[in-house]
Design a protein around this motif. Structure first.
Motif, PDB file in Angstrom:
ATOM      1  N   UNK A 235      18.912  26.557 -92.745  1.00  0.00           N
ATOM      2  CA  UNK A 235      18.840  27.195 -91.427  1.00  0.00           C
ATOM      3  C   UNK A 235      18.999  28.710 -91.515  1.00  0.00           C
ATOM      4  N   UNK A 236      19.735  29.217 -92.517  1.00  0.00           N
ATOM      5  CA  UNK A 236      19.827  30.663 -92.708  1.00  0.00           C
ATOM      6  C   UNK A 236      18.467  31.231 -93.082  1.00  0.00           C
ATOM      7  N   UNK A 237      17.761  30.542 -93.965  1.00  0.00           N
ATOM      8  CA  UNK A 237      16.432  31.007 -94.355  1.00  0.00           C
ATOM      9  C   UNK A 237      15.449  30.922 -93.188  1.00  0.00           C
ATOM     10  N   UNK A 238      15.553  29.867 -92.404  1.00  0.00           N
ATOM     11  CA  UNK A 238      14.665  29.719 -91.242  1.00  0.00           C
ATOM     12  C   UNK A 238      14.955  30.797 -90.195  1.00  0.00           C
ATOM     13  N   UNK A 239      16.212  31.189 -90.067  1.00  0.00           N
ATOM     14  CA  UNK A 239      16.581  32.186 -89.050  1.00  0.00           C
ATOM     15  C   UNK A 239      15.927  33.544 -89.298  1.00  0.00           C
ATOM     16  N   UNK A 240      15.408  33.746 -90.481  1.00  0.00           N
ATOM     17  CA  UNK A 240      14.778  35.022 -90.816  1.00  0.00           C
ATOM     18  C   UNK A 240      13.285  35.059 -90.471  1.00  0.00           C
ATOM     19  N   UNK A 241      12.767  33.942 -89.927  1.00  0.00           N
ATOM     20  CA  UNK A 241      11.356  33.915 -89.550  1.00  0.00           C
ATOM     21  C   UNK A 241      11.092  34.895 -88.405  1.00  0.00           C
ATOM     22  N   UNK A 242       9.923  35.486 -88.408  1.00  0.00           N
ATOM     23  CA  UNK A 242       9.445  36.181 -87.224  1.00  0.00           C
ATOM     24  C   UNK A 242       8.457  35.258 -86.524  1.00  0.00           C
ATOM     25  N   UNK A 243       8.908  34.537 -85.521  1.00  0.00           N
ATOM     26  CA  UNK A 243       8.098  33.488 -84.918  1.00  0.00           C
ATOM     27  C   UNK A 243       8.343  33.438 -83.416  1.00  0.00           C
ATOM     28  N   UNK A 244       7.337  33.072 -82.637  1.00  0.00           N
ATOM     29  CA  UNK A 244       7.560  32.900 -81.198  1.00  0.00           C
ATOM     30  C   UNK A 244       8.238  31.579 -80.853  1.00  0.00           C
ATOM     31  N   UNK A 245       8.352  30.696 -81.841  1.00  0.00           N
ATOM     32  CA  UNK A 245       8.921  29.375 -81.566  1.00  0.00           C
ATOM     33  C   UNK A 245      10.442  29.406 -81.567  1.00  0.00           C
ATOM     34  N   UNK A 246      11.033  28.494 -80.805  1.00  0.00           N
ATOM     35  CA  UNK A 246      12.488  28.363 -80.713  1.00  0.00           C
ATOM     36  C   UNK A 246      12.920  27.266 -81.678  1.00  0.00           C
ATOM     37  N   UNK A 247      13.580  27.652 -82.759  1.00  0.00           N
ATOM     38  CA  UNK A 247      13.841  26.719 -83.859  1.00  0.00           C
ATOM     39  C   UNK A 247      15.329  26.406 -83.932  1.00  0.00           C
ATOM     40  N   UNK A 248      15.644  25.113 -83.986  1.00  0.00           N
ATOM     41  CA  UNK A 248      17.027  24.651 -84.063  1.00  0.00           C
ATOM     42  C   UNK A 248      17.112  23.478 -85.032  1.00  0.00           C
ATOM     43  N   UNK A 249      18.286  23.275 -85.601  1.00  0.00           N
ATOM     44  CA  UNK A 249      18.534  22.093 -86.418  1.00  0.00           C
ATOM     45  C   UNK A 249      18.775  20.899 -85.508  1.00  0.00           C
ATOM     46  N   UNK A 250      18.119  19.789 -85.807  1.00  0.00           N
ATOM     47  CA  UNK A 250      18.328  18.565 -85.052  1.00  0.00           C
ATOM     48  C   UNK A 250      19.675  17.961 -85.433  1.00  0.00           C
ATOM     49  N   UNK A 251      20.287  17.228 -84.502  1.00  0.00           N
ATOM     50  CA  UNK A 251      21.588  16.602 -84.770  1.00  0.00           C
ATOM     51  C   UNK A 251      21.586  15.185 -84.249  1.00  0.00           C
ATOM     52  N   UNK A 252      22.202  14.280 -85.000  1.00  0.00           N
ATOM     53  CA  UNK A 252      22.362  12.903 -84.531  1.00  0.00           C
ATOM     54  C   UNK A 252      23.151  12.898 -83.231  1.00  0.00           C
TER      55      UNK A 252
END
Length: 259
Positions: A235-252
């Motif tokens: 998730x740290x690596x994903x947080x560095x994306x430059x993207x218009x999408x809203x990205x979150x980790x899924x949780x049970x």
């Protein structure tokens, strides 16, 4: 339309349950260890199971589900639970699980005439109507034959689950014609393990960034199948994306609602 996340981890550990989603109480999408958190009555209300592929973390609860609900469904005079999957996926179940060695053949129990499970093949591009839900079968690119699923949420848009997949241009070509409300997409490994991700046909953040660049608009993206112990790195690596999408980790335990 309500989708409960029963499990979304790439393997097991304390608090980690493997992939399974419950659609409006009656349709199970994959059958990982998260299924075990349902009550017996909730288990008995499942009428359909949609499998993405044959790997154990996605199918291992099917046999246990059948064993748990056999008597209750028989008493209620319910028909069999229909297990939908690619022909290769269903054959793997017959050969390696319901073979009388690993587990009894619940496609013939309690009787061949009235089993608790029935296996039904599907193909990429099929549209299924299950309990009033319209579900399209999507392509996936994995080490075994695999699919994803898109559930039609009407005016709210589609809930899309990629299944286990590596880079997959065909998926983005199809999604270009859909209004995607929620995208559940795997990222099993961090970039440090990108070679392992490539060999096993999973995604790492660098590959995910390339894939999401092909998705139009601004979409709620939910990351699934992260391996235990890899959450922070991925998730740290994903947080560095430059993207218009809203990205979150899924949780049970998470619930997604489309109205």
């Amino acid at each position: 339309m309500i989708i409960r996340v029963l499990g979304c981890s790439g393997a097991i550990a304390a608090g980690c349950r493997t992939t399974s989603f419950l659609l409006d109480g009656s349709v199970l999408i994959d059958a990982g260890t998260g299924v075990g958190d349902l009550s017996l009555d909730e288990l008995a209300r499942i009428d359909h199971v949609l499998l993405s592929h044959s790997h154990l973390d996605h199918v291992l609860a099917i046999g246990l589900l059948a064993d748990s609900v056999l008597r209750l469904r028989a008493a209620r005079q319910q028909g069999p639970i229909i297990v939908h999957g690619l022909p290769e996926t269903l054959q793997a179940l017959r050969d390696h699980i319901f073979n009388g060695v690993i587990w009894p053949d619940f496609t013939r129990l309690p009787s061949a005439e009235a089993p608790v499970l029935a296996l039904k093949p599907l193909a990429v591009g099929d549209t299924l109507v299950l309990d009033d839900h319209r579900i399209e079968v999507l392509s996936a690119a994995h080490t075994v034959p695999a699919v994803g699923y898109a559930v039609d949420g009407g005016a709210a848009g589609w809930w899309v689950y990629t299944g286990d997949t590596g880079p997959n241009p065909a998926l983005w070509q199809r999604l270009a014609d859909m209004k995607v409300a929620h995208l559940v997409i795997e990222t099993a490994f961090s970039d440090e393990e990108r070679q392992l991700a490539r060999i096993s046909r999973h995604l790492c953040p660098a590959a995910l960034d390339h894939e999401l660049a092909q998705l139009r608009g601004s979409v709620d993206v939910h990351i699934t199948h992260i391996k235990p112990g890899e959450m922070d790195a991925v998730m740290t690596e994903i947080s560095q994306f430059g993207t218009p999408h809203r990205i979150h980790a899924l949780a049970a335990g998470q619930v997604m609602t489309l109205r």
